[in-house]
Design a protein around this motif. Sequence first.
Motif, PDB file in Angstrom:
ATOM      1  N   PHE A  59     -25.848 -32.006  33.575  1.00 29.80           N
ATOM      2  CA  PHE A  59     -26.725 -32.922  34.259  1.00 29.80           C
ATOM      3  C   PHE A  59     -27.494 -32.162  35.472  1.00 29.80           C
ATOM      4  CE2 PHE A  59     -22.692 -34.823  34.413  1.00 29.80           C
ATOM      5  CZ  PHE A  59     -22.208 -34.301  35.630  1.00 29.80           C
ATOM      6  N   ASP A 461     -31.895 -41.850  32.627  1.00 33.97           N
ATOM      7  CA  ASP A 461     -31.505 -40.358  32.504  1.00 33.97           C
ATOM      8  C   ASP A 461     -29.874 -40.790  32.556  1.00 33.97           C
ATOM      9  OD1 ASP A 461     -30.857 -37.816  32.768  1.00 33.97           O
ATOM     10  OD2 ASP A 461     -31.873 -37.345  34.565  1.00 33.97           O
ATOM     11  N   GLN A 463     -26.326 -39.872  29.699  1.00 32.91           N
ATOM     12  CA  GLN A 463     -25.403 -39.387  28.779  1.00 32.91           C
ATOM     13  C   GLN A 463     -25.132 -40.338  27.573  1.00 32.91           C
ATOM     14  OE1 GLN A 463     -24.214 -35.660  28.866  1.00 32.91           O
ATOM     15  NE2 GLN A 463     -25.343 -35.527  30.751  1.00 32.91           N
ATOM     16  N   ARG A 468     -27.722 -35.267  26.965  1.00 33.75           N
ATOM     17  CA  ARG A 468     -28.369 -35.965  28.087  1.00 33.75           C
ATOM     18  C   ARG A 468     -29.660 -36.332  27.386  1.00 33.75           C
ATOM     19  NH1 ARG A 468     -31.616 -32.707  33.078  1.00 33.75           N
ATOM     20  NH2 ARG A 468     -32.128 -34.732  34.127  1.00 33.75           N
TER      21      ARG A 468
END
Length: 819
Positions: A59, A461, A463, A468
């Motif tokens: 990320f 945004d 996980q 992702r």
Amino acid sequence: MNVPRLFNFQFAIILLLSWFALANGVAQAQGTGSIRGRVTTTDGEPVEAVSVGVQGQTFGALTDSRGQFSIGNVPAGTYTVAVSAVGLKAAQQEVTVMAGQRATLDFRLTESAAELQEVIVQGARTNKFNRPSSEYVAKMPLKNLENPQVYATVGKELLTEQLVFTADDATRNVPGLQKMWDATGRGGDGGGFYSSRGFIVSSQLRNGVAGNVTSDIDAVNLEKLEVIKGPSGTLFGGALTSYGGLVNRVTKKPLDTFGGELTVAGGSYAFHRVSADVNLVDTNAPATQPKALAFRLNTAYTYEDSYQTRGYTGFSKNLAVAPSLQWRPSERLTVNLDAEIYKGTGTGKPMFFFYYPSAALGFDRADKAPLDYRQSYTGPGLVQDSRSTNLFGQVQYRISPAFTSTTYLTSSHSFSNGNGPYFYLIPGTGTAASDRLVRADQSTGNSRRTLFEVQQLFNGDFQLGGLRNRVVLGLDYLRIDPQINFLGGNIDTISLNANEATLRAFNGPVVAARYAAQAPGRYIVNVKSNTYSVFASDVLNLTERLTVLAALRLDYIDSKGGLFYSPVEAYTQTLLSPKFGVVFQPVKDRVALFANYQNSFTNLGVYLTPEETFPLARPERANQWEAGVKLDAAGGRLSATVSYYDIYVKDRLRNVGYNPNFAYRSIDVQDANQRSKGVDVSLVANPVRGFNVVAGFGYNDSKLETRDETVNGRRPNNASSPVVANAWLSYRQPTGALQGLGLGFGGNYASENRVQNTTTNVFTLPSYTVLNASIFYDQPKYRMSAKVDNLTDKQYWTGYTTMNPQKLRSIVGSVAYKF
């Protein structure tokens, strides 16, 4: 089947699923925290569009125009955060993230002496004309290398160097884009018209939502111009886009520092202009922190006479006012309010239509027409007033470290009143070639067009399953309300060799007297429509180098019917529009191989068949397949895209005549298709210190498929030139006594354009190469500039179905004071 009820059910299910995904993402974020901060240079300037990465993790984030970044959904733990930018020393800091809390990191990057040997520092962008990311193209912050769609960006830096004053002239820097018509100024259909990938495009979007302008669009408020290629209905809908793409104007926003610029300019054809850009901030906020309240005003006044200096000289006079206010009461909430107000008065640009068949004219090329290029063929008083007002509101709220809500509200109004002169070339008398000109007028009488749009975006945004996801969920309502009144007709027919009195007899008082004695023909357009939409898009990182994109849009169109020259029936229609893409980076953050499938549509409504029935037409659809490669190499000094596309449009309506029993309504059959394929190439480079290159190339092969053998297999007459190219080379002295002195040179090429193209009727606009040059001396407190457009005084024509002569050589000088 009850279509509205079905739509409401579908809408509710999708909305429920959207909120479930949002809630699930928030649940995933439990036990995580976030990292936020700001990246600046040592002099406090924000560093935009650089990567902020967490070492050993997938990320990260990009800094925005204020240098701010935010990394959400970070599992609790200790990490090393690294920032690097070409021309600046890399920096890293250690940070501990705690569950449910936000860690703050600020970076102040210093110049790197080693890298400065090879590159020029312009903030963080050595390649100063390149914009490596966008938050509008995918409706989420995304790097160009991560986006499977092709787009081009023209920033204010290039416009300043070229001394460009309108968004219309800015488009000459866009690969594959060609101007077809100048802005007409008419309420409802004004603004410039361009061709992209064989289809007509106009500037209908502003900051990603509705924002139509009917006149020339002043560049004083333009931060950058984004031209998105190919059918883009999935994220932007079909009402404001074209199968060739769309033009999105990104406006200037308030800054965190006090300052501004005052500019005066003057030149050929009585050109004179004064503009101002002033930014005010809340002085009570700490100098190192974003300001809670900021205000910016951009305004410009411009006057110019026509290049047609023989006889009566036309003119244009325009005023642009664009205030914007930003309020940030907290780190989580930002409110933007701004307006864009244009007021113009002037005479129409010359536009010549053709007698059909044009073969009867005795010539088949614009450069053989017996016209005087500098002659206006009009008299005084054929003036039109136009106004455009765009009101824009944006509320952005960070729900959690992983999710952001953005609400857009926009109201777009256009108005015009006055004359719209145009001409017809007709055959000569006897055996002579064309020597006669029909002079006509299509005025607008207090015509108005209003667009109202509300759009709600949820961006995430996060996980999910160790992968992702960058997601946007959108709800959109668009209302289009035209109240357009066209009126006019033919005024007279003259010889091209007529005396001065006859040439000037086509004027305002004469046209007004004609309309008073004989009522002009009137054509009303008042078909209202409401479009309700829901869409979703996900960019999924399967690995660090492989991403896939999937998106879907559902539209429910409720057209109220009315008049579009003749009666139009009401209808409703529900549509789905998918989009897919894949990007693989064999060299991370340097080389990207991409492919996409894109879709768009047009609602055709009810039409009249030869059998005098009124069926609801199938939606006209465009499907694109595209593949190519993107580069961001040599430490950011080289940005390039090469792509091949294939667009197929199905179910086009084809006019086969008119029916006098239905107010001479068009008779149509839905049996035509169109294939448009080609290549797009773009290059933005900084090969050596101080030297920059912007270049592009576009090739388009477009053909109709229809039972009408006169046009079957031929290029449509509105598809523009098959080959277009653009280039701009500039050098700016980076050091020494002449630091800031620069030169620029470039131009545009277009191949022949067949604006009439049937088996028996071909009319050609010749190919052209138009060259431009500039010189400037840019210093911290002032800038002096000069430019020459159309350096060789080239006579050339643009148009689709028409021939429109373009401006001859002009010279303009400018002086700006910065504070």
